[in-house]
Write a protein that holds these residues in place. Structure first.
Motif, PDB file in Angstrom:
ATOM      1  N   UNK A   1      41.561  48.848  28.925  1.00 35.05           N
ATOM      2  CA  UNK A   1      42.352  48.469  27.764  1.00 35.05           C
ATOM      3  C   UNK A   1      41.833  47.136  27.233  1.00 35.05           C
ATOM      4  N   UNK A   2      41.774  47.037  25.913  1.00 39.23           N
ATOM      5  CA  UNK A   2      41.240  45.838  25.279  1.00 39.23           C
ATOM      6  C   UNK A   2      39.884  46.181  24.695  1.00 39.23           C
ATOM      7  N   UNK A   3      39.171  45.179  24.234  1.00 36.16           N
ATOM      8  CA  UNK A   3      37.873  45.413  23.638  1.00 36.16           C
ATOM      9  C   UNK A   3      37.072  44.124  23.677  1.00 36.16           C
ATOM     10  N   UNK A   4      35.782  44.223  23.949  1.00 36.09           N
ATOM     11  CA  UNK A   4      34.920  43.046  23.970  1.00 36.09           C
ATOM     12  C   UNK A   4      34.768  42.467  22.560  1.00 36.09           C
ATOM     13  N   UNK A   5      34.761  43.310  21.542  1.00 32.81           N
ATOM     14  CA  UNK A   5      34.482  42.862  20.176  1.00 32.81           C
ATOM     15  C   UNK A   5      35.697  42.353  19.411  1.00 32.81           C
ATOM     16  N   UNK A   6      36.890  42.701  19.825  1.00 31.17           N
ATOM     17  CA  UNK A   6      38.090  42.369  19.058  1.00 31.17           C
ATOM     18  C   UNK A   6      38.961  41.356  19.796  1.00 31.17           C
ATOM     19  N   UNK A   7      39.508  40.385  19.067  1.00 32.75           N
ATOM     20  CA  UNK A   7      40.366  39.385  19.715  1.00 32.75           C
ATOM     21  C   UNK A   7      41.525  40.048  20.448  1.00 32.75           C
ATOM     22  N   UNK A   8      41.765  39.568  21.641  1.00 29.12           N
ATOM     23  CA  UNK A   8      42.853  40.114  22.456  1.00 29.12           C
ATOM     24  C   UNK A   8      43.298  39.042  23.444  1.00 29.12           C
ATOM     25  N   UNK A   9      44.557  39.021  23.764  1.00 31.56           N
ATOM     26  CA  UNK A   9      45.069  38.093  24.777  1.00 31.56           C
ATOM     27  C   UNK A   9      45.035  38.839  26.106  1.00 31.56           C
ATOM     28  N   UNK A  10      44.300  38.311  27.103  1.00 35.55           N
ATOM     29  CA  UNK A  10      44.178  39.033  28.382  1.00 35.55           C
ATOM     30  C   UNK A  10      45.510  39.459  28.985  1.00 35.55           C
TER      31      UNK A  10
ATOM     32  N   UNK B   1      40.262  46.078  40.164  1.00 36.49           N
ATOM     33  CA  UNK B   1      40.295  46.099  38.712  1.00 36.49           C
ATOM     34  C   UNK B   1      39.378  44.978  38.234  1.00 36.49           C
ATOM     35  N   UNK B   2      38.893  45.100  36.997  1.00 32.49           N
ATOM     36  CA  UNK B   2      37.962  44.110  36.467  1.00 32.49           C
ATOM     37  C   UNK B   2      38.443  43.587  35.122  1.00 32.49           C
ATOM     38  N   UNK B   3      38.212  42.309  34.896  1.00 29.42           N
ATOM     39  CA  UNK B   3      38.414  41.691  33.593  1.00 29.42           C
ATOM     40  C   UNK B   3      37.044  41.279  33.080  1.00 29.42           C
ATOM     41  N   UNK B   4      36.695  41.656  31.851  1.00 28.78           N
ATOM     42  CA  UNK B   4      35.348  41.422  31.329  1.00 28.78           C
ATOM     43  C   UNK B   4      35.414  40.682  29.993  1.00 28.78           C
ATOM     44  N   UNK B   5      34.557  39.655  29.864  1.00 28.46           N
ATOM     45  CA  UNK B   5      34.386  38.960  28.584  1.00 28.46           C
ATOM     46  C   UNK B   5      32.889  38.776  28.364  1.00 28.46           C
ATOM     47  N   UNK B   6      32.518  38.470  27.129  1.00 28.50           N
ATOM     48  CA  UNK B   6      31.114  38.238  26.793  1.00 28.50           C
ATOM     49  C   UNK B   6      31.034  37.036  25.865  1.00 28.50           C
ATOM     50  N   UNK B   7      30.048  36.178  26.116  1.00 26.53           N
ATOM     51  CA  UNK B   7      29.883  34.983  25.301  1.00 26.53           C
ATOM     52  C   UNK B   7      29.739  35.369  23.832  1.00 26.53           C
ATOM     53  N   UNK B   8      30.312  34.548  22.982  1.00 30.38           N
ATOM     54  CA  UNK B   8      30.245  34.729  21.530  1.00 30.38           C
ATOM     55  C   UNK B   8      30.942  35.992  21.038  1.00 30.38           C
ATOM     56  N   UNK B   9      31.775  36.565  21.859  1.00 36.54           N
ATOM     57  CA  UNK B   9      32.590  37.709  21.454  1.00 36.54           C
ATOM     58  C   UNK B   9      34.051  37.328  21.702  1.00 36.54           C
ATOM     59  N   UNK B  10      34.963  37.719  20.831  1.00 35.83           N
ATOM     60  CA  UNK B  10      36.346  37.252  20.943  1.00 35.83           C
ATOM     61  C   UNK B  10      37.238  38.066  21.875  1.00 35.83           C
ATOM     62  N   UNK B  11      36.725  39.144  22.461  1.00 37.27           N
ATOM     63  CA  UNK B  11      37.598  40.069  23.168  1.00 37.27           C
ATOM     64  C   UNK B  11      37.653  39.928  24.666  1.00 37.27           C
ATOM     65  N   UNK B  12      38.382  40.844  25.259  1.00 31.27           N
ATOM     66  CA  UNK B  12      38.584  40.913  26.707  1.00 31.27           C
ATOM     67  C   UNK B  12      38.882  42.370  27.034  1.00 31.27           C
ATOM     68  N   UNK B  13      38.316  42.856  28.124  1.00 31.46           N
ATOM     69  CA  UNK B  13      38.574  44.225  28.568  1.00 31.46           C
ATOM     70  C   UNK B  13      39.109  44.181  29.991  1.00 31.46           C
ATOM     71  N   UNK B  14      40.289  44.728  30.194  1.00 30.03           N
ATOM     72  CA  UNK B  14      40.867  44.886  31.528  1.00 30.03           C
ATOM     73  C   UNK B  14      40.656  46.336  31.911  1.00 30.03           C
ATOM     74  N   UNK B  15      39.954  46.583  33.015  1.00 31.89           N
ATOM     75  CA  UNK B  15      39.665  47.972  33.345  1.00 31.89           C
ATOM     76  C   UNK B  15      39.332  48.205  34.789  1.00 31.89           C
ATOM     77  N   UNK B  16      38.782  49.394  35.013  1.00 31.95           N
ATOM     78  CA  UNK B  16      38.338  49.770  36.353  1.00 31.95           C
ATOM     79  C   UNK B  16      36.906  50.284  36.262  1.00 31.95           C
ATOM     80  N   UNK B  17      36.180  50.111  37.356  1.00 34.85           N
ATOM     81  CA  UNK B  17      34.817  50.630  37.402  1.00 34.85           C
ATOM     82  C   UNK B  17      34.873  52.124  37.671  1.00 34.85           C
ATOM     83  N   UNK B  18      34.026  52.860  36.940  1.00 32.54           N
ATOM     84  CA  UNK B  18      33.961  54.311  37.104  1.00 32.54           C
ATOM     85  C   UNK B  18      32.536  54.725  37.466  1.00 32.54           C
ATOM     86  N   UNK B  19      32.417  55.921  38.048  1.00 29.83           N
ATOM     87  CA  UNK B  19      31.104  56.454  38.409  1.00 29.83           C
ATOM     88  C   UNK B  19      30.255  56.696  37.167  1.00 29.83           C
TER      89      UNK B  19
END
Length: 144
Positions: free
Chosen positions: A16-25, A48-66
């Motif tokens: 849930x969330x998106x790396x490209x779109x602003x989101x509050x973790x 579970x994992x929380x992911x962000x990327x430099x120069x991107x406004x978003x955040x992704x809370x998720x799980x690792x999948x095969x």
């Protein structure tokens, strides 16, 4: 605790969330936990994992999948690139995460590492207890 260098294979994440779109973790985690059973092919339960990327406004809370085969409606996927990461265990309340990231960034500067594409991710498991002073989780920053 001192930072260490880790070598990771790519990690495929759906959540849930998106790396490209602003989101509050804090807004995406409850939604992830209410819908986590919709994600198939889970790897490394109970992480579970929380992911962000430099120069991107978003955040992704998720799980690792095969494999990223089917993405449930309203969810997103992201592939954390394979490579070298600097990481350490964050100990203490979640609100103090900035201190851990400053330690990692200082380590990068002191050890002459150039920051790469800068994917940062956190790995949460049963040690995570929110704002409890005994809480722990892993934090990583991409370096190569």
């Amino acid at each position: 605790m001192k930072p260490k260098v880790y070598e990771f294979q790519e990690k495929k994440v759906i959540g849930i969330g998106s790396i490209e779109n602003p989101i509050i973790p804090g807004d995406v985690w409850p939604i992830l936990f209410s819908r986590i059973q919709e994600i198939h092919g889970r790897k490394n339960s109970p992480e579970t994992l929380g992911v962000i990327k430099r120069n991107e406004p978003g955040y992704l809370a998720g799980i690792e999948v095969q494999k990223i085969i089917e993405i449930p409606e309203g969810m997103y996927s992201y592939v954390i690139p394979a490579g070298q990461y600097i990481g350490m265990t964050h100990k203490g309340p979640l609100s103090k995460i900035g201190e851990t990231f400053y330690t990692l960034i200082d380590w990068l500067a002191l050890n002459n590492y150039e920051q790469y594409d800068i994917v940062c991710f956190e790995v949460y498991d049963e040690r995570f207890k929110g704002e409890d002073p005994e809480s722990e989780f892993e934090s990583f920053i991409q370096i190569k």
